[in-house]
Design an enzyme around this catalytic site. Structure first.
Site, short mmCIF file in Angstrom:
data_model
loop_
_atom_site.label_atom_id
_atom_site.label_comp_id
_atom_site.label_asym_id
_atom_site.label_seq_id
_atom_site.Cartn_x
_atom_site.Cartn_y
_atom_site.Cartn_z
N GLY A 45 0.78 -1.22 0.13
CA GLY A 45 -0.07 0.06 0.15
C GLY A 45 0.77 1.17 0.02
O GLY A 45 1.96 1.24 0.36
N GLN A 50 2.75 10.05 1.50
CA GLN A 50 4.06 9.32 1.31
C GLN A 50 4.87 9.56 0.25
O GLN A 50 6.11 9.16 0.07
CB GLN A 50 3.96 7.51 1.31
CG GLN A 50 3.13 7.44 2.63
CD GLN A 50 3.08 5.60 3.01
OE1 GLN A 50 2.24 5.32 2.23
NE2 GLN A 50 4.28 5.12 3.38
N CYS A 107 6.16 0.07 7.26
CA CYS A 107 5.86 1.32 6.54
C CYS A 107 7.01 1.70 5.84
O CYS A 107 8.04 1.80 5.91
CB CYS A 107 5.11 2.20 7.57
SG CYS A 107 4.57 3.86 6.39
N LEU A 108 6.42 2.07 4.54
CA LEU A 108 7.54 2.41 3.39
C LEU A 108 8.22 3.70 3.93
O LEU A 108 9.24 4.05 3.49
CB LEU A 108 6.93 2.46 1.86
CG LEU A 108 6.55 1.33 1.21
CD1 LEU A 108 5.83 1.41 0.02
CD2 LEU A 108 7.87 0.38 1.12
N HIS A 149 -4.47 0.88 7.26
CA HIS A 149 -3.22 1.59 7.39
C HIS A 149 -2.99 2.70 6.56
O HIS A 149 -2.43 3.78 7.06
CB HIS A 149 -1.94 0.68 7.22
CG HIS A 149 -0.61 0.88 7.16
ND1 HIS A 149 0.27 0.45 7.92
CD2 HIS A 149 -0.02 1.88 6.35
CE1 HIS A 149 1.49 0.98 8.02
NE2 HIS A 149 1.24 1.95 6.76
N GLU A 150 -3.58 2.63 5.25
CA GLU A 150 -3.36 3.58 4.29
C GLU A 150 -4.22 4.70 4.82
O GLU A 150 -4.01 5.95 4.55
CB GLU A 150 -3.86 3.24 2.76
CG GLU A 150 -2.74 2.23 2.52
CD GLU A 150 -1.31 2.48 2.75
OE1 GLU A 150 -0.87 3.64 2.51
OE2 GLU A 150 -0.64 1.58 3.04
N HIS A 153 -2.70 7.04 7.04
CA HIS A 153 -1.97 8.18 6.77
C HIS A 153 -2.65 9.49 6.24
O HIS A 153 -2.22 10.20 6.26
CB HIS A 153 -1.11 7.21 5.45
CG HIS A 153 -0.09 6.63 5.54
ND1 HIS A 153 0.93 7.29 6.16
CD2 HIS A 153 0.07 5.44 5.43
CE1 HIS A 153 1.98 6.24 6.44
NE2 HIS A 153 1.59 4.93 5.89
NI NI Z 1 2.42 3.28 5.70
#
Ligand code: NI
Length: 180
Positions: A45, A50, A107-108, A149-150, A153
């Site tokens: 995701g 991000q 998380c990226l 999770h997204e 964000h």
């Molecule tokens: Ni994330």
């Protein structure tokens, strides 16, 4: 185009993102870029903040593992992951089931940290798509978790905010290093 992924400490990750009011060609291209960037980073995701845009827009793709959910309904009908993924959406609204469970998340934007996060097991997500339609997705497992999770964000919330106090303390040093 592969975009640069913003890292922990960048204020854009703490913004409450703006609603998308109009789907332009530029936004559709941005959706493609989000997918490409997520795939290249091997994520499941990626949310607009991000890649430094405070817009309520994200992508998820968990189709690498068909066993990661036990059910998927789109607009009340049984659906397969393959037909839904990659899923690019804007302006999400979530409803949650009452059951919660723990699973490992990363998380990226938070390099090198993974932790167990407790979240609702099931989610009902009302999502706008880039073709102007609106769908209701009901699911569980990794897809329910990835969507939550997204969407976090898009509200400036990171998975490390949702850890137990003890776990927060244990990663404090690592997080501090990342934000420098
Ligand atoms: Ni994330």
């Amino acid at each position: 185009m592969i975009l640069e992924i913003t890292q922990y400490g960048n204020p854009v990750l703490r913004k409450k993102c703006r609603k998308v009011s109009e789907v332009t060609d530029e936004l559709k291209q941005f959706g493609e870029d989000l997918i490409e960037t997520m795939v290249s980073a091997q994520g499941v995701g990626l949310a607009a903040p991000q890649v430094d845009r405070d817009l309520q827009m994200a992508v998820v793709d968990v189709s690498h593992d068909p066993e990661c959910i036990s059910y998927l309904r789109v607009d009340g009908k049984e659906a397969s992951l393959d037909e839904l993924m990659p899923l690019v959406f804007v302006n999400p609204v979530l409803e949650f089931g009452s059951e919660k469970d723990f699973a490992t998340e990363g998380c990226l934007s938070i390099d090198g940290i993974t932790a167990e996060v407790r979240r609702p097991t099931e989610v009902k997500a009302t999502l706008q798509l880039l073709d102007g339609s609106r769908i209701v997705v009901e699911t569980d497992g990794l897809l329910a978790r990835a969507i939550q999770h997204e969407v976090d964000h898009l509200n400036g919330i990171l998975f490390v905010d949702r850890l137990t106090t003890a776990k927060k303390v244990s990663i404090r040093g690592k997080l501090k290093k990342l934000s420098i």
